[in-house]
Design a protein around this motif. Structure first.
Motif, PDB file in Angstrom:
ATOM      1  N   THR A  67       0.806  -1.221   0.000  1.00 43.06           N
ATOM      2  CA  THR A  67       0.000   0.000   0.000  1.00 43.06           C
ATOM      3  C   THR A  67       0.839   1.271   0.000  1.00 43.06           C
ATOM      4  OG1 THR A  67      -1.828  -1.089   1.139  1.00 43.06           O
ATOM      5  CG2 THR A  67      -1.684   1.309   1.349  1.00 43.06           C
ATOM      6  N   ASP A 120       2.065   2.646  -3.293  1.00 44.71           N
ATOM      7  CA  ASP A 120       1.083   3.037  -4.302  1.00 44.71           C
ATOM      8  C   ASP A 120       1.447   4.394  -4.896  1.00 44.71           C
ATOM      9  OD1 ASP A 120      -2.098   2.346  -4.998  1.00 44.71           O
ATOM     10  OD2 ASP A 120      -1.610   4.476  -5.073  1.00 44.71           O
ATOM     11  N   ASN A 155      -0.718   0.821  -8.977  1.00 42.51           N
ATOM     12  CA  ASN A 155      -1.615   0.907  -7.815  1.00 42.51           C
ATOM     13  C   ASN A 155      -1.800  -0.468  -7.179  1.00 42.51           C
ATOM     14  OD1 ASN A 155      -3.038   3.185  -9.879  1.00 42.51           O
ATOM     15  ND2 ASN A 155      -2.720   3.817  -7.766  1.00 42.51           N
ATOM     16  N   THR A 208      -3.039  -1.000  -4.362  1.00 37.78           N
ATOM     17  CA  THR A 208      -4.201  -0.928  -3.484  1.00 37.78           C
ATOM     18  C   THR A 208      -5.417  -1.542  -4.189  1.00 37.78           C
ATOM     19  OG1 THR A 208      -4.363   1.353  -4.273  1.00 37.78           O
ATOM     20  CG2 THR A 208      -3.491   1.023  -2.066  1.00 37.78           C
TER      21      THR A 208
END
Length: 428
Positions: free
Chosen positions: A226, A229, A242, A244
């Motif tokens: 995370t 990101d 990304n 996430t």
């Protein structure tokens, strides 16, 4: 039908490979949705180690379908090498491994520019692996990238290769003083790569949705973590995609409403590779002990990881961003033998204490962690099979994390092997 997402709740290297491998027992399909071969997922089966860079961890299970989604950037040479290595070790690919036609390709010039650009940054380097991941994503966004489907139209492939190589050669020679690439050689090599991987290439967006609608259990496998990101991490010290939950949808073609559970993989302490802020980093004997006991060296690069105490401010941020509703806690065994164990519960900066993760790098680099301290334990926990059999101090530590995050545990990992795990909740 059910769909679960496994992602990193820290800076990557949390042990996602093992977690996906374990939950693949109940999955029918495993899909990788972001990143490139800069990721390294380690799976240990009966003492034998397998390191996967592009191929989903579900490949270790017979009968499971494994897909590289459109959100991944692919170095075909690296992919072929990984396939051949696993085949040599008895892993079957026929009819159960697929690569998205829409995935973008890493080209030779991406790797050249990645390494050269990083070297020129000096002390301000990001810590990239130099494998062309960032430049490939940059070309994707600039709409000049090549996709897997381009490998099968000779006219399109040649036109794009020659056009791109002509442009990058001007930059390489005039700005960086590098040797030019031969566009014909690049074209021929990628044409050859295309033929080798052709049996695995498919329109995976439709495939994944078809499998989901047929009632199959889908596991979405994240890479990195995370805090790397590109939108929500410690920019610019981030990856180029990304990792996430949002990236899981754009990187596969599944719709958001298909997702049932999000499993955040959380190491019992914190590590990070490369440059960038790290609030709980321990640059002392304790940090070195975590590194040595935890074997904290990159699966892809071999680089030593920076180590520190668990940061719950950052973890709560990760939970918020992806809607994490289960935690897979890993490497709890590494903390065995520490007299005291600390957990960061807040940040202090300019005389103020706060519990949110700031976007400003300057603040992250200069804040002071606020810690809560726990007594450690000395008992060997690697063979524990039931949660209640954990040492009392270990349970206090684990319970505090759970209560602070407000989520249940999917599992607690007590070692590298599949068997060294306490499963607490199913995610399908």
């Amino acid at each position: 039908m059910s769909c679960s997402l496994v992602l990193g709740a820290q800076w990557g290297d949390e042990g996602k490979g093992k977690v996906v491998d374990l939950f693949t027992e109940e999955a029918d399909v495993v899909v990788r949705f972001s990143g490139g071969h800069n990721a390294g997922h380690t799976v240990v089966i009966k003492g034998e180690k397998y390191i996967l860079h592009l191929i989903p961890s579900g490949i270790m299970h017979d009968g499971k379908v494994n897909i590289i989604g459109n959100g991944v950037v692919i170095d075909p040479e690296a992919l072929i090498e990984e396939i051949n290595d696993l085949k040599a070790r008895g892993i079957s690919f026929e009819g159960r491994f697929f690569v998205s036609k829409r995935a973008h390709l890493i080209m030779p010039y991406h790797k050249i520019f990645d390494k050269h650009s990083e070297a020129k940054k000096g002390s301000k380097k990001i810590g990239t692996t130099g494998r062309g991941i960032g430049p490939s994503y940059a070309d994707k966004m600039a709409r000049v990238g090549l996709r897997v489907c381009d490998l099968y139209d000779e006219e399109v492939l040649k036109e794009k290769v020659f056009q791109n190589v002509e442009e990058v050669n001007l930059i390489a020679e005039r700005i960086h003083g590098l040797e030019p690439l031969n566009p014909q050689e690049v074209f021929e090599s990628y044409k050859k790569y295309g033929e080798i991987i052709k049996p695995y290439v498919a329109e995976t967006s439709y495939m994944i949705n078809k499998l989901y609608n047929e009632g199959k259990n889908i596991m979405l496998e994240g890479a990195q973590g995370t805090l790397l990101d590109v939108d929500h991490g410690t920019y610019p010290f981030v990856t180029s995609s990304n990792p996430t939950a949002g990236g899981a949808f754009t990187g596969t073609g599944l719709a958001p409403q298909s997702l049932n559970n999000v499993v955040g993989v959380l190491k019992a302490y914190t590590t990070r590779v490369g440059s960038g802020p790290f609030p709980t980093e321990l640059e002392d004997e304790t940090g070195q002990r975590l590194r040595d006991v935890g074997g904290e060296y990159g699966a892809t690069t071999g680089r030593p990881r920076r180590c520190g105490w668990l940061d719950l401010v950052a973890t709560k941020y990760a939970k918020m961003l992806s809607g994490i509703n289960y935690i897979a806690l890993t490497k709890l065994d590494v903390l065995t033998g520490f007299d005291k164990i600390k957990v960061c519960v807040g940040y202090e900066y300019n005389g103020k204490v706060f519990e949110t993760f700031p976007p400003e790098i300057k603040i992250l680099e200069n804040l002071t962690p606020v810690y809560k301290e726990f007594d450690g334990w000395t008992e060997d926990i690697t063979k524990v099979k039931r949660y209640n059999d954990l040492p009392e101090n270990a349970k206090k530590y684990v319970e505090f994390i759970k209560n602070e995050l407000g989520v249940e545990y999917a599992l607690i990992s007590l070692g590298t092997d599949r068997e060294e795990t306490i499963i607490l909740n199913k995610v399908f």
